[in-house]
Design a protein around this motif. Structure first.
Motif, short mmCIF file in Angstrom:
data_model
loop_
_atom_site.label_atom_id
_atom_site.label_comp_id
_atom_site.label_asym_id
_atom_site.label_seq_id
_atom_site.Cartn_x
_atom_site.Cartn_y
_atom_site.Cartn_z
N GLU A 1 12.12 57.00 22.04
CA GLU A 1 12.73 55.67 22.02
C GLU A 1 12.30 54.90 20.78
N GLN B 1 15.00 53.86 17.00
CA GLN B 1 15.34 52.49 16.61
C GLN B 1 15.81 52.45 15.16
N LEU C 1 8.12 47.49 15.05
CA LEU C 1 9.25 47.85 15.90
C LEU C 1 8.97 47.41 17.33
#
Length: 76
Positions: free
Chosen positions: A6, A10, A37
């Motif tokens: 995940e 990004q 992030l």
């Protein structure tokens, strides 16, 4: 964050990358750049911005930066 995938999926805008002030900021020499992030950090070589990127979860980043501040020789 359930897994690092995940974090790695990004999109990182160009404006998210920051170079250390100790390297002279945006005009310093060879250095790494860090992007914050959701759930972690991304790190890249400032001289090769299209090259590989390392990803750290928030927990990994905290452990790494804490080790650097403590002078942990096992980081290298």
């Amino acid at each position: 964050m359930r897994d690092k995938t995940e974090l790695m999926n990004q999109t990182i805008p160009a404006s998210a990358w920051n170079k250390s002030k100790r390297s002279g900021g945006g005009s310093g020499g060879d250095c790494v750049e860090v992007a914050k992030l959701q759930g972690g950090r991304a790190v890249r070589d400032s001289t090769n911005p299209d090259g590989p990127v390392l990803f750290f979860t928030d927990a990994e980043w905290t452990a790494f930066t804490g080790g650097v501040q403590d002078g942990d020789d096992n980081l290298l």
